[in-house]
Design a protein around this motif. Structure first.
Motif, mmCIF file in Angstrom:
data_model
loop_
_atom_site.group_PDB
_atom_site.id
_atom_site.type_symbol
_atom_site.label_atom_id
_atom_site.label_comp_id
_atom_site.label_asym_id
_atom_site.label_seq_id
_atom_site.Cartn_x
_atom_site.Cartn_y
_atom_site.Cartn_z
ATOM 1 N N HIS A 135 53.766 39.973 99.970
ATOM 2 C CA HIS A 135 54.601 41.178 99.913
ATOM 3 C C HIS A 135 54.682 41.851 101.283
ATOM 4 O O HIS A 135 55.739 42.373 101.664
ATOM 5 N N GLU A 136 53.579 41.815 102.019
ATOM 6 C CA GLU A 136 53.586 42.397 103.368
ATOM 7 C C GLU A 136 54.520 41.636 104.301
ATOM 8 O O GLU A 136 55.024 42.197 105.273
ATOM 9 N N ARG A 137 54.768 40.355 104.012
ATOM 10 C CA ARG A 137 55.669 39.528 104.818
ATOM 11 C C ARG A 137 57.083 39.500 104.232
ATOM 12 O O ARG A 137 57.912 38.711 104.653
ATOM 13 N N ASP A 138 57.345 40.342 103.251
ATOM 14 C CA ASP A 138 58.661 40.422 102.607
ATOM 15 C C ASP A 138 59.036 39.099 101.944
ATOM 16 O O ASP A 138 60.172 38.629 102.045
ATOM 17 N N MET A 139 58.060 38.496 101.254
ATOM 18 C CA MET A 139 58.260 37.255 100.522
ATOM 19 C C MET A 139 58.275 37.551 99.028
ATOM 20 O O MET A 139 57.601 38.464 98.574
ATOM 21 N N ARG A 140 59.022 36.771 98.286
ATOM 22 C CA ARG A 140 58.986 36.845 96.826
ATOM 23 C C ARG A 140 57.895 35.904 96.324
ATOM 24 O O ARG A 140 57.552 34.917 96.983
ATOM 25 N N VAL A 141 57.373 36.197 95.142
ATOM 26 C CA VAL A 141 56.243 35.449 94.586
ATOM 27 C C VAL A 141 56.599 34.896 93.212
ATOM 28 O O VAL A 141 57.202 35.594 92.386
ATOM 29 N N ILE A 142 56.203 33.653 92.987
ATOM 30 C CA ILE A 142 56.240 33.036 91.659
ATOM 31 C C ILE A 142 54.795 32.718 91.319
ATOM 32 O O ILE A 142 54.140 31.954 92.035
ATOM 33 N N ALA A 143 54.271 33.330 90.260
ATOM 34 C CA ALA A 143 52.860 33.185 89.920
ATOM 35 C C ALA A 143 52.696 32.444 88.607
ATOM 36 O O ALA A 143 53.195 32.886 87.573
ATOM 37 N N LEU A 144 51.995 31.314 88.657
ATOM 38 C CA LEU A 144 51.639 30.571 87.454
ATOM 39 C C LEU A 144 50.200 30.902 87.113
ATOM 40 O O LEU A 144 49.292 30.707 87.942
ATOM 41 N N THR A 145 49.990 31.410 85.912
ATOM 42 C CA THR A 145 48.650 31.757 85.474
ATOM 43 C C THR A 145 48.593 31.608 83.958
ATOM 44 O O THR A 145 49.436 30.966 83.352
ATOM 45 N N GLY A 146 47.591 32.198 83.341
ATOM 46 C CA GLY A 146 47.452 32.133 81.890
ATOM 47 C C GLY A 146 46.610 33.288 81.405
ATOM 48 O O GLY A 146 46.347 34.244 82.143
ATOM 49 N N ALA A 147 46.172 33.196 80.170
ATOM 50 C CA ALA A 147 45.272 34.197 79.577
ATOM 51 C C ALA A 147 45.795 35.619 79.738
ATOM 52 O O ALA A 147 45.052 36.530 80.076
#
Length: 197
Positions: A135-147
């Motif tokens: 976020h500090e680098r102005d990037m978007r994030v796709i997060a794969l997780t669970g639970a």
């Protein structure tokens, strides 16, 4: 103990989790495909990181973007963070590797790039720090997780994409993550190459 019954249960549990994931995640996965493809077409790159047992899946996904998935196409800009052994060395005498991904994102991430994180543990401090650095680098994030998404979900910005496997067991979460990664690779190739079927 009946091993055949136990094995059957594993397959049935996988099928139930996969069908539930299909209902919940098909639209967000499609959104992730479009987000990654748009970044790549705009000269962006995909930085991929995986905590613990997901590190291998992160390397494999990055390699499939660079080398191809099932169709022949030009190489795509992707790199797996922490794949370089020199990056794993302690920094300035600090043996704490929690900031490992964050430091690499600070070094290689650019505005418009995508960070894709993989972790069966939704509260991974290393992934949380990586998301903050992106976020500090102005990037978007796709997060794969669970639970349930945990701390990872809390760290995401509104424009980011959460792909949370609807499972608690690590085995099921990682199986769904692998299927999601294959869907991403296939979808990106289809969009880039104009494949209809």
């Amino acid at each position: 103990m009946n091993l055949i019954d136990r094995i059957s249960h594993q397959f049935e549990d996988n099928m139930r989790a996969s069908l539930e994931a299909l209902e919940l995640l098909a639209a967000p996965i499609a959104g992730a495909v479009e987000l990654i493809t748009a970044s790549l077409l705009d000269s962006g790159k995909v930085l991929v990181c995986g905590s613990s047992g997901s590190a291998g899946d992160a390397r494999r996904f990055a390699a499939q973007l660079v080398n191809g998935f099932e169709l022949e196409r030009p190489a795509l800009a992707a790199m797996a963070l922490s794949a370089d052994s020199s990056s794993l060395a302690p920094v300035a005498g600090d043996p704490d590797t929690q900031a490992l991904f964050a430091r690499q994102i600070a070094a290689f991430g650019q505005p418009g790039d995508i960070l894709l994180t993989l972790s069966a543990n939704p509260d991974s401090a290393r992934v949380f720090d990586a998301i903050r650095a992106a976020h500090e680098r102005d990037m978007r994030v796709i997060a794969l997780t669970g639970a349930g998404g945990g701390r990872t979900a809390d760290a995401l910005a509104p424009a980011d994409i959460l792909l949370c496997a609807p499972a608690e067991r690590i085995a099921r979460i990682r199986e769904i993550h692998l299927l999601i990664l294959h869907c991403l690779c296939d979808g990106i190739d289809c969009l880039l190459l104009g494949v209809e079927d």
